[in-house]
Enzyme design. Structure first.
Site, short mmCIF file in Angstrom:
data_model
loop_
_atom_site.label_atom_id
_atom_site.label_comp_id
_atom_site.label_asym_id
_atom_site.label_seq_id
_atom_site.Cartn_x
_atom_site.Cartn_y
_atom_site.Cartn_z
N GLY A 209 0.82 -1.21 0.00
CA GLY A 209 0.00 0.00 0.00
C GLY A 209 0.85 1.25 0.00
O GLY A 209 2.03 1.22 -0.34
N ASN A 210 0.26 2.36 0.40
CA ASN A 210 0.97 3.63 0.45
C ASN A 210 0.46 4.45 1.63
O ASN A 210 -0.41 4.00 2.38
CB ASN A 210 0.82 4.39 -0.87
CG ASN A 210 -0.64 4.59 -1.25
OD1 ASN A 210 -1.41 5.22 -0.54
ND2 ASN A 210 -1.03 4.02 -2.39
N ARG A 211 0.98 5.66 1.77
CA ARG A 211 0.69 6.47 2.95
C ARG A 211 -0.53 7.38 2.79
O ARG A 211 -0.79 8.22 3.64
CB ARG A 211 1.91 7.32 3.31
CG ARG A 211 3.10 6.52 3.84
CD ARG A 211 4.20 7.45 4.34
NE ARG A 211 5.27 6.74 5.01
CZ ARG A 211 6.36 6.26 4.41
NH1 ARG A 211 6.50 6.45 3.10
NH2 ARG A 211 7.29 5.62 5.08
N SER A 212 -1.27 7.24 1.73
CA SER A 212 -2.42 8.12 1.53
C SER A 212 -3.45 7.95 2.64
O SER A 212 -3.80 6.83 3.02
CB SER A 212 -3.08 7.83 0.18
OG SER A 212 -4.25 8.60 0.02
N ALA A 277 -4.75 7.48 -4.34
CA ALA A 277 -3.38 7.03 -4.56
C ALA A 277 -3.46 5.54 -4.89
O ALA A 277 -3.51 4.68 -4.00
CB ALA A 277 -2.53 7.26 -3.32
#
Length: 413
Positions: A209-212, A277
């Site tokens: 995943g990502n930090r969004s 994102a």
């Protein structure tokens, strides 16, 4: 933070009065000066001592106190912003009639600053023709009346009429203060927004995943809805944010789920904003059971990836093929840049590559944009000079993006 404001928080008598306490604290923690002006009935729910402790200022309900200071005029004259939360059907009716029979209504008659009204009442009262007429009149007079939230009301009832959460009211009110008020130029328009980060499962426990956080996408939904649009949000991970008022939220997890949801709903949208994102890649296969360290280390040390669908590019291509009729498609570019790559130039290249009408570029990195309360960047459009979006709350940035969408093309009525 921008210059501290002198904010009047008006409070009418309803069960949602307890949320006004959180609103006062929200403004105070941002450094603003707050004066609470309740109606007499509001103090039946929360006492004056509570509001005085939270605001640091004396609380009064009547025009007959501090007469030597001409309080019924002074409070309104000195205000930079008036926010009424909750606002009952009765209070809105009195505002429409121009009544001045308590300190709050007198303050509103005097105030020349932006006034934001956050209604709260049972669904039947909200949809009553008299209330809807009063809302229309107030809006015509330049007062911003927020659409209420949908949810649990007093007792077992549920529906539109719930007071939004304090942070939602506060952010919207400060955005109104910055621009002078919301108009309803998006009334009748359908806006589709993607928000949050997608998650690509490795096994039942782990994901890529990502930090969004989803804050910018949800702020766009809040602002678009309050400017009159019918909003649908397709949301991945959103950091447990409150549901945007007046918006339908469709929950997804992966990029493929988001792509499918967009494909199903893009056909009816006038504006499509791709603020999510989206993970560029996903594991080639998802393990059915948790991968064990030490049992087969290759399961964890090597993960084969495959490319996810490009939702933005696909949507632009569908419009070019005449499959959808969106007048404006907006993309987002999160770039870090490098020693030999300017992030703004990378964003310009993405705009050309994707073929969208508008691109919001964010310079991201550790402690920048993702998960933060503020944002900044550049708005890029073909054949136009980049437009800087100065640092501000994500609600203020959302407002700037919506302004750019409206300016980009005249949406049909």
């Amino acid at each position: 933070m921008n210059k501290p404001l002198n904010i009047v928080v008006g409070v009418a008598g309803g069960i949602a009065v307890y949320k006004a306490c959180g609103l006062v604290r929200f403004f105070k923690e941002l450094g603003h000066e707050v004066t609470v002006v309740p109606t007499p009935s509001a103090l039946q729910f929360v006492g004056a001592a509570t509001f005085e402790a939270l605001s640091g200022n004396r609380v009064s309900t009547t025009v007959f106190e501090a007469v030597d200071e001409v309080q019924h005029v002074r409070v309104g004259q000195e205000a930079d912003l008036v926010v009424i939360a909750p606002a009952t059907a009765d209070l809105m009716a009195r505002l429409v009639a121009g009544r001045a029979d308590d300190l709050l209504t007198a303050t509103c008659l005097v105030a020349t600053c932006p006034i934001v009204v956050a209604p709260a009442m049972h669904t039947e009262m909200w949809w009553n023709p008299a209330t809807q007429h009063n809302v229309s009149v107030l809006r015509e007079r330049g007062i911003t009346v927020l659409d209420p939230a949908h949810g649990r009301l007093t007792g077992k009832d549920s529906g539109p009429g719930r007071l939004p959460e304090p942070v939602q009211i506060g952010n919207l009110a400060l955005t109104v203060a910055a621009r002078g008020g919301f108009n309803r130029e998006l009334a009748g328009k359908r806006v589709l927004i993607t928000a949050g980060g997608t998650q690509e499962n490795v096994d039942p426990v782990r994901f890529l995943g990502n930090r969004s956080s989803g804050r910018q996408g949800f702020a766009l939904a809040e602002v678009a809805a309050q400017r009159g649009a019918h909003v649908t949000v397709i949301a991945g991970h959103t950091d447990f944010l409150e549901t945007p008022c007046g918006a339908e939220v469709v929950r997804v997890v992966s990029a493929r789920e988001m792509a499918e949801a967009v494909a199903q709903r893009a056909g009816g949208a006038d504006v499509i904003i791709m603020a999510a994102a989206v993970a560029d890649f996903r594991p080639a296969s998802e393990a059915s059971a948790k991968l064990k360290k030490g049992v087969n280390d290759s399961d964890l040390t090597t993960i084969s990836l495959v490319e996810n669908p490009d939702i933005l590019a696909t949507t632009v291509q569908r419009r070019a093929a005449g499959e959808i009729g969106a007048r404006v498609i907006v993309g987002f570019a999160a770039e870090t840049g490098s020693a030999d790559q300017d992030p703004l130039e990378l964003a310009k290249a993405k705009l050309q590559r994707k073929g969208c009408d508008l691109l919001m570029f964010n310079h991201v990195g550790h402690g920048k944009v993702f998960g933060q309360l503020d944002n900044s960047g550049w708005l890029l459009a073909p054949d136009r000079a980049p437009r800087e979006v100065p640092s501000g709350s994500k609600f203020e940035v959302a407002d700037a993006i919506i302004d750019a969408i409206v300016d980009l093309t005249v949406l049909p009525s």
